[in-house]
Design an enzyme around this catalytic site. Sequence first.
Site, mmCIF file in Angstrom:
data_model
loop_
_atom_site.group_PDB
_atom_site.id
_atom_site.type_symbol
_atom_site.label_atom_id
_atom_site.label_comp_id
_atom_site.label_asym_id
_atom_site.label_seq_id
_atom_site.Cartn_x
_atom_site.Cartn_y
_atom_site.Cartn_z
ATOM 1 N N ASN A 150 -12.659 -2.857 2.821
ATOM 2 C CA ASN A 150 -14.150 -2.212 2.695
ATOM 3 C C ASN A 150 -14.739 -1.500 1.465
ATOM 4 O O ASN A 150 -14.141 -1.818 0.295
ATOM 5 C CB ASN A 150 -13.069 -0.992 2.445
ATOM 6 C CG ASN A 150 -12.158 -0.788 3.809
ATOM 7 O OD1 ASN A 150 -12.407 -0.629 5.528
ATOM 8 N ND2 ASN A 150 -10.585 0.222 3.359
ATOM 9 N N HIS A 179 -11.344 -5.261 -3.465
ATOM 10 C CA HIS A 179 -9.103 -5.812 -2.907
ATOM 11 C C HIS A 179 -9.144 -5.363 -1.458
ATOM 12 O O HIS A 179 -9.871 -5.876 -0.452
ATOM 13 C CB HIS A 179 -8.306 -4.744 -3.212
ATOM 14 C CG HIS A 179 -8.421 -3.292 -2.471
ATOM 15 N ND1 HIS A 179 -9.913 -2.477 -2.855
ATOM 16 C CD2 HIS A 179 -8.243 -2.658 -1.227
ATOM 17 C CE1 HIS A 179 -9.633 -1.360 -2.503
ATOM 18 N NE2 HIS A 179 -9.570 -1.748 -1.440
ATOM 19 N N HIS A 201 -6.526 -6.023 1.685
ATOM 20 C CA HIS A 201 -5.950 -5.030 3.464
ATOM 21 C C HIS A 201 -5.026 -6.576 3.551
ATOM 22 O O HIS A 201 -6.181 -7.148 4.602
ATOM 23 C CB HIS A 201 -6.235 -4.043 4.172
ATOM 24 C CG HIS A 201 -6.810 -2.794 3.146
ATOM 25 N ND1 HIS A 201 -6.380 -1.608 3.155
ATOM 26 C CD2 HIS A 201 -8.145 -2.686 2.648
ATOM 27 C CE1 HIS A 201 -6.782 -1.393 1.946
ATOM 28 N NE2 HIS A 201 -7.843 -1.459 2.047
ATOM 29 N N VAL A 255 -10.022 2.756 -3.444
ATOM 30 C CA VAL A 255 -10.500 2.498 -5.101
ATOM 31 C C VAL A 255 -11.476 1.736 -5.341
ATOM 32 O O VAL A 255 -11.751 0.776 -4.745
ATOM 33 C CB VAL A 255 -9.355 1.800 -4.540
ATOM 34 C CG1 VAL A 255 -9.054 1.530 -6.646
ATOM 35 C CG2 VAL A 255 -7.860 3.108 -4.356
ATOM 36 N N ASP A 299 1.319 -1.547 0.035
ATOM 37 C CA ASP A 299 0.079 0.113 0.757
ATOM 38 C C ASP A 299 0.671 1.421 0.051
ATOM 39 O O ASP A 299 1.978 1.624 0.652
ATOM 40 C CB ASP A 299 -0.429 0.057 1.643
ATOM 41 C CG ASP A 299 -2.126 0.655 0.518
ATOM 42 O OD1 ASP A 299 -2.777 0.421 0.776
ATOM 43 O OD2 ASP A 299 -2.029 1.958 0.924
ATOM 44 N N ILE A 300 0.660 2.097 -0.842
ATOM 45 C CA ILE A 300 1.009 3.502 -0.834
ATOM 46 C C ILE A 300 1.103 4.393 0.017
ATOM 47 O O ILE A 300 2.405 4.942 0.485
ATOM 48 C CB ILE A 300 0.406 4.229 -2.186
ATOM 49 C CG1 ILE A 300 2.054 5.445 -2.632
ATOM 50 C CG2 ILE A 300 -0.715 4.837 -2.312
ATOM 51 C CD1 ILE A 300 0.879 5.979 -4.287
#
Length: 116
Positions: free
Chosen positions: A88, A101, A103, A97, A30-31
């Site tokens: 999420n 996805h 996390h 986003v 993750d950025i």
Amino acid sequence: MISDVFCKIIKGELKSDAVYKDDDFLVIKDINPQAPVHLLIIPVKHHFSLEDFMEEGNLELLGKALIIAHKVAHQVGIAEKGYRLIMNEGEYGGKLVPHLHFHLLGGKRLGPKIVK
Ligand code: AMP
């Protein structure tokens, strides 16, 4: 043609720090990490949500996402002490986003609450 940030990463149009890749999933750092280890498990094929994903009958792929989470947790050394896997969804879930996805977080003792 849908092109969210993860589609761009998958197509190689944007850089990412990948730790795992196969035909179905990409796992990247993750950025904006919220823990020492914060990875994103991203299906290669675009799906907006879990809803879309399930509508297409991707039960096997859903299982594979968990298998990959387990595998990558071992690979990056967080399996022994433990980790958290989160998805999420929607406005209330805080999804930013628009590409399904998960996390994977670890590398420290995470807070006792997942809701605040
Ligand atoms: P969410 O949609 O709320 O589940 O979270 C999206 C996550 O994607 C956030 O934790 C962001 O920091 C992360 N993110 C957004 N853009 C990038 C990127 N280019 N590379 C890696 N992670 C990203």
